[in-house]
Design a protein around this motif. Structure first.
Motif, short mmCIF file in Angstrom:
data_model
loop_
_atom_site.label_atom_id
_atom_site.label_comp_id
_atom_site.label_asym_id
_atom_site.label_seq_id
_atom_site.Cartn_x
_atom_site.Cartn_y
_atom_site.Cartn_z
N MET A 131 0.85 -1.14 -0.06
CA MET A 131 -0.09 -0.09 -0.09
C MET A 131 0.80 1.30 -0.06
O MET A 131 0.25 2.25 -0.17
CB MET A 131 -0.82 -0.15 1.38
N ALA B 40 -8.21 -3.09 6.40
CA ALA B 40 -7.23 -3.18 5.55
C ALA B 40 -8.06 -3.76 4.27
O ALA B 40 -7.65 -3.22 2.88
CB ALA B 40 -6.56 -4.58 5.94
N ARG C 83 -7.25 -2.00 0.31
CA ARG C 83 -6.97 -2.74 -0.79
C ARG C 83 -7.88 -2.49 -1.92
O ARG C 83 -7.43 -2.45 -3.17
CB ARG C 83 -6.99 -4.26 -0.60
N GLU D 253 -0.53 -8.15 9.73
CA GLU D 253 -1.83 -8.17 8.90
C GLU D 253 -2.78 -7.31 9.85
O GLU D 253 -3.45 -6.47 8.88
CB GLU D 253 -2.21 -9.79 8.84
N GLN E 8 -2.22 -4.42 11.37
CA GLN E 8 -1.66 -3.16 11.00
C GLN E 8 -1.91 -2.62 9.80
O GLN E 8 -1.97 -1.51 9.51
CB GLN E 8 -0.11 -3.13 11.20
N GLN E 9 -2.17 -3.53 8.83
CA GLN E 9 -2.62 -3.14 7.29
C GLN E 9 -3.74 -2.26 7.42
O GLN E 9 -4.10 -1.33 6.50
CB GLN E 9 -2.76 -4.34 6.50
N ARG F 208 -2.29 0.97 8.20
CA ARG F 208 -1.58 1.75 7.15
C ARG F 208 -1.86 2.32 5.87
O ARG F 208 -1.07 3.33 5.60
CB ARG F 208 -0.33 0.57 6.90
N TRP F 209 -2.90 1.86 5.15
CA TRP F 209 -3.21 2.36 3.89
C TRP F 209 -3.81 3.84 4.14
O TRP F 209 -3.88 4.56 3.26
CB TRP F 209 -4.25 1.68 3.34
#
Ligand code: CAA
Length: 271
Positions: free
Chosen positions: A1, A56, A60, A109, A111-112, A115-116
């Protein structure tokens, strides 16, 4: 990302409404604006592993024409953090007999989900009212800009529960308030109210509770009025600044400006 040049996947991969509802989330996309609502008001928007995986998945699958993402909470507050029921039964969901390497991957995973929100292709705005505790505070910190209501109550509760803040919050917290204040806030787990949040740099704007929606709408309109390419390039540039030397940052400015000049006038961007 973090690769700003990568194409976003087909929007068809956006999780189904029912799947998001199961995770305590609601997603509305209106042209260039996506609004993600934490939607378990009866549990004060407490978050589970499914919530973080759902966030997440939204990151995505965000359509490439989305430029601003607003995070908000339904009901009396933004979020009461992790769903404390997950600690019952010895908290086996957290380790499940995994070794340290597998647990590291498991947390990465989750944390995704946060993070984005730093992706240069979007500007993320947290609209925060009432309590934002633990993982909820960290979610607000994961956003680029925080607009808060005058009833906001930020609290980094993790150390008081024997944990560390591990949902990407420690870096933006230290960057916003400095190391000493970050230590004091985390290790006392005290609550920060609106006036102090604004003074410490935890909130860009404080507005009356009933004006939060309008203030966010106004900010979003201003963000959308800026040239899209310049917005992406400028966010990418600003994100680099804290880690760069002046020399490196000057080079980054030149690189981004050449890209802008090429986009605007074609050719090599030189006069
Ligand atoms: N997890 C699960 N349920 C929660 C919850 C949480 N974090 N927070 C609130 N709820 C539930 C309550 O149990 C209550 O359920 P019932 O109606 O069934 O009794 C309902 O939500 C309403 O809660 P309150 O009556 O307490 O509502 P309030 O408005 O008076 O208080 C509050 C709100 C201050 C947020 C309070 O509920 C509270 O302190 N909650 C716990 C906050 C907390 O400690 N969170 C963990 C942070 S650490 C973290 O987040 C770690 C991490 O990410 C890794």
């Amino acid at each position: 990302m973090t690769d700003a040049t990568a194409e976003r996947p087909d929007p068809a991969t956006i999780p189904a409404e029912a799947e998001l509802a199961e995770a305590g989330l609601r997603l509305e996309i209106d042209g260039a604006v996506a609004t993600v609502t934490l939607n378990r008001p009866e549990r004060r928007n407490a978050m589970t592993f499914a919530t973080w995986r759902g966030l997440a998945a939204i990151g995505r699958a965000l359509p490439s024409d989305v430029r601003v993402v607003v995070l908000r909470g339904e009901g009396p507050c933004f979020s009461a953090g992790i769903d404390l029921s997950m600690f019952s039964g010895g908290g086996e969901g957290f380790t499940d007999g995994r070794d340290a390497q597998a647990t590291d991957a498991f947390i990465a995973e989750l944390q995704q989900g946060y993070r984005w929100l730093r992706d240069p292709r979007i500007v993320s705005v947290a609209a925060v009212h009432g309590h934002a505790i633990g993982g909820g505070f960290q979610l607000a910190l994961a956003c680029d800009i925080r607009v808060v209501a005058d009833d906001v109550k930020f609290c980094m509760k993790e150390p008081a529960l024997g944990l560390v803040p591990d949902l990407t919050g420690t870096k933006p917290l230290v960057e916003a308030v400095g190391l000493s204040r970050a230590l004091e806030l985390c290790l006392t787990a005290r609550t920060v109210l609106a006036e102090e949040a604004s003074r410490l740099g935890l909130a860009e704007t404080v507005v009356p509770r009933d004006g939060l929606g309008a203030a966010v709408d106004e900010l979003v309109a201003a963000l959308l009025a800026v040239n899209p390419g310049a917005a992406v390039a400028t966010k990418r540039l600003l994100l680099e600044a804290p880690e760069n030397t002046l020399e490196q940052q000057c080079a980054a400015e030149r690189r981004e400006q050449i890209g802008r000049l090429r986009a605007m006038f074609g050719g090599g961007g030189s006069s």
